[in-house]
Design a protein around this motif. Structure first.
Motif, short mmCIF file in Angstrom:
data_model
loop_
_atom_site.label_atom_id
_atom_site.label_comp_id
_atom_site.label_asym_id
_atom_site.label_seq_id
_atom_site.Cartn_x
_atom_site.Cartn_y
_atom_site.Cartn_z
N UNK A 418 0.83 -1.20 0.00
CA UNK A 418 0.00 0.00 0.00
C UNK A 418 0.86 1.26 0.00
N UNK A 419 2.02 1.19 0.67
CA UNK A 419 2.92 2.34 0.67
C UNK A 419 3.41 2.63 -0.76
N UNK A 420 3.81 1.58 -1.49
CA UNK A 420 4.24 1.78 -2.88
C UNK A 420 3.11 2.33 -3.72
N UNK A 421 1.88 1.84 -3.47
CA UNK A 421 0.73 2.31 -4.24
C UNK A 421 0.49 3.79 -4.01
N UNK A 422 0.53 4.23 -2.73
CA UNK A 422 0.27 5.64 -2.42
C UNK A 422 1.36 6.53 -3.03
N UNK A 423 2.65 6.14 -2.85
CA UNK A 423 3.74 6.94 -3.42
C UNK A 423 3.63 6.96 -4.94
N UNK A 424 3.26 5.83 -5.54
CA UNK A 424 3.10 5.79 -6.99
C UNK A 424 2.03 6.76 -7.47
N UNK A 425 0.90 6.86 -6.73
CA UNK A 425 -0.17 7.79 -7.12
C UNK A 425 0.34 9.22 -7.07
N UNK A 426 1.06 9.59 -5.99
CA UNK A 426 1.54 10.97 -5.87
C UNK A 426 2.57 11.30 -6.96
N UNK A 427 3.50 10.35 -7.22
CA UNK A 427 4.50 10.58 -8.27
C UNK A 427 3.84 10.62 -9.64
N UNK A 428 2.87 9.73 -9.90
CA UNK A 428 2.19 9.69 -11.18
C UNK A 428 1.47 11.01 -11.46
N UNK A 429 0.79 11.57 -10.44
CA UNK A 429 0.11 12.85 -10.63
C UNK A 429 1.11 13.96 -10.93
N UNK A 430 2.25 13.96 -10.20
CA UNK A 430 3.24 15.01 -10.43
C UNK A 430 3.80 14.94 -11.84
N UNK A 431 4.06 13.72 -12.35
CA UNK A 431 4.62 13.57 -13.70
C UNK A 431 3.58 13.90 -14.76
N UNK A 432 2.33 13.39 -14.57
CA UNK A 432 1.30 13.57 -15.60
C UNK A 432 0.93 15.04 -15.78
#
Length: 533
Positions: A418-432
């Motif tokens: 779940x930690x990887x999932x949450x960090x992935x969402x935040x990084x994905x939004x920043x990149x997109x």
């Protein structure tokens, strides 16, 4: 103690009553003795008078017999028998009087002369019986005067002296005794009246005195207790009964004061509880009202979300159907062509699966199905995986990513996946939502004071309006700038990130970055921090 004073007072009154009763009993006994003694003296006097009268009658009968009148012989015998019985009765009465005086401890000096006189009278009567018994049947004397003188001397003679004198002295003595006993009886009765009167007056006076003393002693504590009870009845729990002694009233006042204190504490606790309940109800009401407002505000978002999901689902479905129709219409297509069509269909199906997965994950969050398995997790390993995936996506969009890990090893209480999932969402939004050539910075820090691990994701992308910040974590919400920058997207990522973070006892927030762009901050509990060697 007040009860002790009451006992002393009643004991005093009881002792006085017993003393007065005993005195009255003794005086009454003395009066009774005098009355009985007077009766016995009167009986002795009457017996002596009767004895004297019978002696005269016997003397008259003897004279008549001596003179030859021939009276009835039975009269003489009867008088002698009566006189004998009279003497026996007088001696018995005298013995009774002596015993009565001896019992009461009286003077016994008068009894010996009486007993001697009665003994002389009894001996004289015995002598008369012998002499008088020879008179019947004798011839009349030649000299009547000499015969009378001889008979008179016979009736007057006795062993101790003159018989008439003995009777006169005895009668006078008993008469004096009767008068003395009557006077003593009257005096005893007077003493009875005096003792009863004095005792009654003393008891009444003592009762009045004790009543006054106890009234004075009771008035003040009773008034204070009554005032305290009235204050409690009015609800004045701060009133206290002071100035009481160490007696029963003081103990009662202390109990009432303690009861007032207990009631005051109970009321304070009840008031605090009521206020707490009121605050809780008010807070719950505000939360409910806010929830209702959010529901009302979320309705347009829900409709927009459904429209976006429908659009997102329709697009891949259209692509898949179009690719399939193109492949079916083609009359001549080699294996490589079919492979390309199938590859495009597969990629589109994968995008469709991702979209469906996001919708299912959000729906499961409503039912508390976003389960997490909390354990001690090293942050570095999870960040490495999430940052590597983010760099691949950033490279495809021409965005530069920088990662600044925390010094040492941070051990978190979290769910690794779940930690990887949450960090992935935040990084994905920043990149997109960054522009080509933009920069995304991922930094980790340790807050040892608060015991937290902090992750910041900073970008210089399209940014957010300040008024849109509270709505960014709403399901399906996408700002106008986000729609203009990127038409696809469901607005579910941040909602999922917040739900997972809260289950891991952390927090995630978004804010406007100075100079443009967005800052995403993730906080999670820190178990321990191991410094670098």
């Amino acid at each position: 103690m007040f009860s002790r004073r009451l006992r002393v007072a009643f004991l005093l009154m009881g002792s006085l009553a017993v003393a007065l009763g005993g005195m009255a009993w003794w005086v009454a006994g003395e009066a009774e003795h005098r009355i009985l003694r007077g009766r016995l003296s009167a009986d002795l006097q009457a017996g002596l008078l009767e004895l004297s009268a019978e002696k005269l009658r016997l003397q008259t009968w003897s004279l008549e017999t001596l003179m030859g009148a021939r009276p009835d012989p039975g009269v003489g015998e009867g008088l002698l028998a009566s006189m004998t019985d009279r003497i026996a009765t007088l001696r018995a009465t005298s013995d009774m009087a002596e015993r009565l005086d001896r019992t009461r401890g009286k003077d016994l000096s008068q009894h010996a002369p009486r007993q001697a006189a009665l003994a002389a009278l009894q001996a004289a009567i015995q002598s008369l019986r012998a002499e008088v018994g020879r008179l019947p049947g004798q011839p009349p004397p030649p000299d009547p005067v000499a015969a009378w003188a001889r008979l008179d001397a016979l009736f007057a003679a006795a062993d101790a002296g003159d018989l008439r004198q003995i009777l006169r002295v005895g009668i006078r003595a008993e008469a004096a005794s009767v008068a003395q006993e009557r006077q003593a009886a009257d005096a005893s009765l007077l003493r009875v009246r005096q003792v009863v009167t004095a005792g009654t007056a003393t008891l009444v006076g003592l009762a009045i005195l004790l009543a006054v003393l106890f009234t004075v002693a009771l008035r003040r504590p009773v008034e204070r207790l009554s005032a305290g009870a009235a204050a409690l009845a009015r609800g004045d729990l701060g009133h206290r009964i002071d100035g009481m002694g160490r007696d029963e009233f003081g103990e009662l006042a202390a109990c009432m004061n303690q009861m007032a204190s207990d009631l005051a504490r109970s009321q304070a606790a009840e008031r605090a509880l009521r206020e707490g309940l009121e605050h809780e109800v008010a807070a719950r009401t505000r939360d409910l009202r806010r929830a209702l407002d959010e529901v009302a505000q979320a309705e347009p978002q829900r409709r927009q979300l459904l429209a976006d999901i429908g659009h997102e689902l329709r697009t891949p479905a259209t692509v898949i159907r179009g690719e399939a129709e193109v492949a079916l219409r083609a009359r001549a297509m080699d294996a490589e062509g079919y492979r390309d069509v199938l590859a495009r269909i597969r990629a589109t199906a994968l995008d469709l699966g991702v979209l469906i997965e996001d919708v299912l994950v959000l729906a499961s969050a409503e039912a508390a199905a976003l389960a997490v398995d909390l354990a001690e997790v090293p942050a570095a390993a999870q960040m490495l995986a999430a940052v590597q995936a983010g760099r691949v996506m950033a490279g495809e969009r021409g965005v530069v990513m920088h990662h600044s890990p925390a010094a040492g090893t941070a051990i978190l209480m979290a769910d690794a996946g779940r930690l990887r999932q949450v960090v992935g969402i935040l990084v994905d939004n920043a990149v997109r939502y960054s522009h080509p050539g933009g920069e995304v910075v991922v930094s980790e820090t340790i807050d040892a004071v608060r015991g937290e691990w902090l992750l910041e994701v900073l970008d210089r992308g399209i940014g957010i309006a300040p008024e849109e910040v509270p709505r960014l974590f709403a399901r399906g919400y996408r700002s106008a700038a986000a729609r203009d920058h990127r038409a696809d997207g469901t607005g579910l990522g941040l909602a999922i990130a917040r739900a997972l973070t809260e289950r891991m006892r952390g927090d995630v927030i978004l804010s406007v970055r100075d100079g443009g762009g967005t800052v995403a901050r993730l906080r999670l509990p820190l178990v321990r921090h191991e410094a670098a060697a």
